[in-house]
Design a protein around this motif. Structure first.
Motif, PDB file in Angstrom:
ATOM      1  N   ALA A   8       0.835  -1.191   0.000  1.00  0.00           N
ATOM      2  CA  ALA A   8       0.000   0.000   0.000  1.00  0.00           C
ATOM      3  C   ALA A   8       0.869   1.239   0.000  1.00  0.00           C
ATOM      4  CB  ALA A   8      -0.916  -0.012   1.232  1.00  0.00           C
ATOM      5  N   ARG A   9       0.258   2.332  -0.415  1.00  0.00           N
ATOM      6  CA  ARG A   9       0.996   3.595  -0.473  1.00  0.00           C
ATOM      7  C   ARG A   9       1.482   3.985   0.905  1.00  0.00           C
ATOM      8  NH1 ARG A   9      -0.984   9.187  -3.327  1.00  0.00           N
ATOM      9  NH2 ARG A   9       0.702  10.509  -2.589  1.00  0.00           N
ATOM     10  N   ARG A  55       8.174   0.274  -5.511  1.00  0.00           N
ATOM     11  CA  ARG A  55       7.465   0.974  -4.430  1.00  0.00           C
ATOM     12  C   ARG A  55       8.200   2.250  -4.042  1.00  0.00           C
ATOM     13  NH1 ARG A  55       7.568   0.090   1.510  1.00  0.00           N
ATOM     14  NH2 ARG A  55       5.632   0.895   2.378  1.00  0.00           N
ATOM     15  N   GLY A  58       7.855   4.765  -6.791  1.00  0.00           N
ATOM     16  CA  GLY A  58       6.538   5.379  -6.720  1.00  0.00           C
ATOM     17  C   GLY A  58       6.478   6.454  -5.653  1.00  0.00           C
ATOM     18  N   GLU A  64       1.419   5.692  -5.908  1.00  0.00           N
ATOM     19  CA  GLU A  64       1.557   4.287  -5.578  1.00  0.00           C
ATOM     20  C   GLU A  64       2.372   3.577  -6.656  1.00  0.00           C
ATOM     21  OE1 GLU A  64      -2.183   2.467  -4.898  1.00  0.00           O
ATOM     22  OE2 GLU A  64      -2.868   3.987  -3.475  1.00  0.00           O
TER      23      GLU A  64
END
Length: 250
Positions: A8-9, A55, A58, A64
């Motif tokens: 998850a972000r 990740r 991002g 994300e």
């Protein structure tokens, strides 16, 4: 895809701790593929190649990880894009700079200094340049950019080299240049080992062809030969001859 790539972000604090992002990142649509590659290069310059994940990239782009897959198809495509992005600068500055009046020696001198400048500016990225190109893993010695190789061969042939001498020049020049610069970036702390993930997946690689690289197509039999033993002996002999001249000049 790494498990780390689909988490998850992260929260705002984690974004800054993990990726060192700017305070007001541009929207991903404004960055595009080239902008993402620029962020990736900057991330690797600051943190090292081993720290780069989808990740974390991002986070550095303010999105994300999954949002990146519209522009890069995974870690392999990302790292191939990073190398291509850097080599494109070299192509614009040096590889395409054919000044026939200067001679081939001047061209090779300018090119060598251009490659060295890239290596010293991006020591963490540079070892990727000395890896196999997914489209042509048979090239010896390996170099990740087919555009680099095609332009190099085309230029030498335009200066009067025949096929055999152009291939020999590619081998000798690239072995010296990449070997010397890998030693330099290693001394600056860059890791020289290559991860399996740097290669693009086989499906994307198989979709590519050498249609845009006629010299590489024609010279594949010569470029794929493993002459490392003979070239080692020749380079050693040349080095000993040079040392003999140094001794005589004392």
């Amino acid at each position: 895809m790494d498990a780390d790539d689909v988490d998850a972000r992260p929260g705002e604090a984690e974004l800054h701790d993990e990726a060192g992002v700017v305070d007001d990142p541009r929207p991903l649509s404004q960055l595009g593929r080239d902008g993402i590659l620029e962020v990736a290069i900057d991330f690797v310059d600051r943190n090292g190649l081993s720290q780069l994940t989808m990740r974390r990239l991002g986070a550095a782009c303010g999105v994300e990880a999954m949002a990146l897959y519209r522009y890069v198809h995974g870690r392999g495509d990302l790292l191939t894009g990073v190398v291509d992005h850097i080599i494109d600068r070299l192509y614009t500055d040096q590889l395409a700079a054919r000044r026939q009046e200067d001679g081939w020696q001047d061209y090779l001198m300018r090119l060598a200094h251009g490659v060295r400048q890239i290596a010293l500016r991006h020591p963490e990225v540079f070892p990727l340049v000395a890896t196999q190109a997914p489209e042509a893993p048979w090239i010896r010695p390996p170099l990740r950019s087919l555009r680099w190789m095609e332009s190099f061969l085309d230029t030498l042939i335009s200066y009067g080299f025949d096929d055999a001498s152009a291939v020999a020049a590619y081998r000798s020049y690239t072995t010296f240049l990449i070997g010397q610069l890998l030693l330099e970036v290693s001394a600056r702390g860059a890791e020289l080992h290559h991860e399996e993930a740097i290669l693009e997946d086989s499906v994307r690689s198989s979709e590519r062809s050498l249609a845009d690289y006629p010299h590489l197509q024609r010279l594949q039999p010569m470029l794929s030969q493993d002459r490392s033993s003979a070239e080692f002996d020749e380079a050693l002999e040349a080095t000993l001859d040079r040392l003999e001249l140094l001794l005589a000049g004392q």
